[in-house]
Design a protein around this motif. Structure first.
Motif, PDB file in Angstrom:
ATOM      1  N   PRO A  35      91.640  84.917  47.980  1.00 12.94           N
ATOM      2  CA  PRO A  35      91.806  84.017  48.727  1.00 12.94           C
ATOM      3  C   PRO A  35      91.585  82.645  48.080  1.00 12.94           C
ATOM      4  O   PRO A  35      92.073  81.669  48.890  1.00 12.94           O
ATOM      5  N   SER A  36      91.045  82.427  47.120  1.00 17.06           N
ATOM      6  CA  SER A  36      90.711  81.186  46.652  1.00 17.06           C
ATOM      7  C   SER A  36      90.266  81.290  44.917  1.00 17.06           C
ATOM      8  O   SER A  36      90.080  82.103  44.652  1.00 17.06           O
ATOM      9  N   PRO A  37      90.711  80.148  44.474  1.00 15.93           N
ATOM     10  CA  PRO A  37      90.237  80.145  42.972  1.00 15.93           C
ATOM     11  C   PRO A  37      88.875  79.981  42.616  1.00 15.93           C
ATOM     12  O   PRO A  37      88.414  80.061  41.729  1.00 15.93           O
ATOM     13  N   VAL A  38      88.124  79.706  43.651  1.00 16.24           N
ATOM     14  CA  VAL A  38      86.613  79.492  43.737  1.00 16.24           C
ATOM     15  C   VAL A  38      85.955  80.757  44.003  1.00 16.24           C
ATOM     16  O   VAL A  38      86.226  81.481  44.940  1.00 16.24           O
ATOM     17  N   VAL A  39      85.217  81.245  42.853  1.00 17.01           N
ATOM     18  CA  VAL A  39      84.661  82.787  43.259  1.00 17.01           C
ATOM     19  C   VAL A  39      83.239  82.570  42.843  1.00 17.01           C
ATOM     20  O   VAL A  39      82.854  81.935  41.775  1.00 17.01           O
ATOM     21  N   LEU A 114     109.214  81.164  30.369  1.00 14.03           N
ATOM     22  CA  LEU A 114     108.163  80.145  30.237  1.00 14.03           C
ATOM     23  C   LEU A 114     106.844  80.475  30.907  1.00 14.03           C
ATOM     24  O   LEU A 114     106.813  81.152  31.996  1.00 14.03           O
ATOM     25  N   PRO A 115     105.904  80.216  30.289  1.00 16.07           N
ATOM     26  CA  PRO A 115     104.420  80.520  30.828  1.00 16.07           C
ATOM     27  C   PRO A 115     104.024  79.663  32.253  1.00 16.07           C
ATOM     28  O   PRO A 115     104.759  78.702  32.291  1.00 16.07           O
ATOM     29  N   SER A 116     103.488  80.070  33.012  1.00 20.35           N
ATOM     30  CA  SER A 116     103.029  79.621  34.424  1.00 20.35           C
ATOM     31  C   SER A 116     102.067  78.460  34.043  1.00 20.35           C
ATOM     32  O   SER A 116     101.406  78.344  32.875  1.00 20.35           O
ATOM     33  N   ASP A 117     101.666  77.539  34.925  1.00 20.32           N
ATOM     34  CA  ASP A 117     100.842  76.614  34.831  1.00 20.32           C
ATOM     35  C   ASP A 117      99.544  77.532  34.648  1.00 20.32           C
ATOM     36  O   ASP A 117      99.128  78.402  35.216  1.00 20.32           O
ATOM     37  N   PRO A 118      98.272  76.966  33.835  1.00 24.14           N
ATOM     38  CA  PRO A 118      97.314  77.620  33.594  1.00 24.14           C
ATOM     39  C   PRO A 118      96.330  77.729  35.151  1.00 24.14           C
ATOM     40  O   PRO A 118      96.513  76.543  35.815  1.00 24.14           O
ATOM     41  N   LEU A 119      95.878  78.713  35.199  1.00 26.45           N
ATOM     42  CA  LEU A 119      94.729  78.603  36.173  1.00 26.45           C
ATOM     43  C   LEU A 119      93.377  79.003  35.841  1.00 26.45           C
ATOM     44  O   LEU A 119      93.285  80.120  35.132  1.00 26.45           O
ATOM     45  N   GLU A 120      92.678  78.246  36.190  1.00 26.78           N
ATOM     46  CA  GLU A 120      91.057  78.349  35.916  1.00 26.78           C
ATOM     47  C   GLU A 120      90.269  78.637  37.087  1.00 26.78           C
ATOM     48  O   GLU A 120      90.402  77.762  37.931  1.00 26.78           O
ATOM     49  N   LEU A 121      89.427  79.873  36.886  1.00 26.54           N
ATOM     50  CA  LEU A 121      89.083  80.040  38.168  1.00 26.54           C
ATOM     51  C   LEU A 121      87.526  79.186  38.056  1.00 26.54           C
ATOM     52  O   LEU A 121      87.108  79.097  37.015  1.00 26.54           O
TER      53      LEU A 121
END
Length: 488
Positions: A35-39, A114-121
């Protein structure tokens, strides 16, 4: 990379780290966290890779020294296109959790998108949480500028801003010192309806992948997105005296679920009340009881529906409330009126103490006046009466017994005579054999304007009540009173 290895990846078989593939021939997919990139540390998250292009498979890769990849078959997306879900976790702050995803077709497995934009948790921990506020207030309009400020007294090197339910990677900024605090300003202008939502921010150190505890949430409400406009009125009037009861009434003909009341310039969230249907209108009554100087200001009200909790109606016309007189109650926060009635018990205590103090002063004044009157009532030169027990010490002396009830009086003598002595004690003994009545009078050698008389009340009472009986044929003898006067 050989076509065989590329095919293995697209077909769902994992290969070693640093494997090179042919990518970039198809448009890049999107990668979000739900539900969120904050874990929280030790928690789990699901990463969603999707595209409007109908890829057959999606590949998720974790960046770092040891690259790891996962492959999933695509599924139809609810909004169209295709997607794949990748569960990740448990996450720990000891590693950086940065991901990208790719799409591919089964008939050309060696070719990736192409690669997606990076996602950092963001792995949140327990270190001191920062604060989050809006320079423009929680209610904004479409098209205006908006800046969210994340501040902390902890020396964080970086800050992240996250929107609840967005799934997009948090925005990150470096440290921007401000008035002795570390922080960052996140600009969200121009405002769009999509900016409405609930935000939190985090602080972190460059040498650690762990972030701080989340700030308290901040709701951003975008006004003017619904086509109706409520009306706002006040009772008893826009100008009131401190301590009165005031009610702000927000009304609307259209159906809404909730009304909001905001005060211009307030940083705290607006007040919310459920809508009530009365007399064909939807309305809510915001009570300020009792009103204080902190309630003064300009107010507006809005309507909203529960399906879009961060999108508001047109604002009502502004209403300015003027409060006269000093405030004796600290009252609620200047953000808006309180919905709970206040108490005046402290006023009653103050009045009671004041009344008791005045009564005490009056009682002391009466005692003082009475004491002064007693002092003035005693005549100058008069001697205090001798104690009664003094006559008991000398029982053989009749003179001492006669003095226990002595009464003194001062008589003005304008022509005193010298050498005059009146002594009727002998006559008194003839009349009173028991010797209970005595009288003396003497004149002093020095002239004086005052004559003193000593009267024995006991003797007078006895002589008056015990007069000798009269002889037959003679008129009754009048009672005699004897006194000895000494002119000095």
């Amino acid at each position: 990379m050989t076509p065989a290895l590329t095919a293995l990846l697209c077909l769902g078989l994992s290969v070693g780290a640093r494997t090179q593939v042919q990518a970039g021939l198809h448009s890049k997919p999107s990668l979000i966290a739900t539900p969120s990139p904050v874990v929280t540390s030790g928690g789990n998250v699901t990463l969603q890779c999707g595209s409007w292009v109908g890829f057959d498979r999606f590949i998720l890769m974790k960046e770092g020294e040891r690259q790891t990849s996962w492959t999933r078959d695509s599924q139809p997306a609810p909004s169209g296109g295709s997607q794949a879900m990748f569960p990740v976790g448990p996450v720990t702050p000891s590693l950086r959790w940065t991901f990208r995803c790719y799409g591919c077709y089964s008939n050309t497995p060696q070719v990736w998108s192409l690669p997606s934009d990076p996602l950092e948790l963001v792995v949140s921990g327990v270190s001191g949480k920062p604060s989050l506020l809006s320079q423009q207030g929680p209610v904004v309009t479409s098209g205006q500028s908006l800046t969210l400020q994340c501040r902390s007294d902890v020396g964080y090197d970086r800050f992240a801003l996250s929107k609840e339910g967005a799934g997009d990677p948090p925005r990150r900024l470096g440290r921007q010192p401000h008035a002795g605090l570390s922080g960052a300003n996140f600009d969200l202008d121009p405002v769009r309806p999509s900016h409405g939502g609930r935000y939190t921010c985090y602080g972190g150190q460059n040498l650690s992948s762990e972030w701080s505890a989340p700030s308290d949430p901040l709701d951003i409400l975008v006004a003017g997105q619904l086509p109706y406009k409520p009306s706002l009125s006040v009772q008893p009037g826009p100008t009131v005296t401190s301590g009165e009861n005031v009610t702000l009434l927000c009304q609307l003909w259209s159906s809404v679920d909730t009304f909001l009341l905001s005060k211009e310039g307030a940083a705290d969230p607006p007040l919310r009340l459920r809508s009530k249907h009365r007399a064909g209108q939807h309305q809510a009554e915001f009570s300020m009881s009792p009103v204080t100087s902190a309630h003064g200001g300009t107010y507006r009200c809005y309507g909203l529906v529960s399906t879009s909790p961060y999108v508001l109606s047109q604002p009502s016309d502004p209403l300015e409330l003027l409060v006269n007189g000093p405030s004796t109650d600290p009252g609620p926060s200047p953000t808006g009126p309180s919905s709970t009635a206040g108490s005046h018990w402290y006023l009653y205590v103050l009045i009671g103490v004041s009344v008791a103090f005045v009564l005490l002063l009056g009682l002391l004044g009466l005692l003082l006046v009475r004491h002064r009157r007693r002092g003035k009532g005693r005549k100058p030169g008069a001697a205090d009466p001798e104690p009664k027990d003094r006559g008991l010490q000398d029982s053989s002396s009749s003179a001492a017994a006669d003095q226990e009830e002595s009464l003194y009086a001062a008589v003005q003598d304008t022509q005193p005579e010298e050498g005059v002595e009146l002594d009727h004690r002998q006559n008194a003994r003839d009349e009173d054999p028991q010797g209970l009545t005595r009288a003396q009078a003497a004149t002093s050698h020095a002239p004086s304007d005052v004559t003193y008389a000593q009267l024995n009340r006991l003797t007078l009472r006895r002589e008056t009540s015990a007069s000798p009986p009269s002889q037959p044929g003679k008129p009754p003898a009048e009672p005699n009173v004897y006194a000895a006067l000494a002119l000095r």
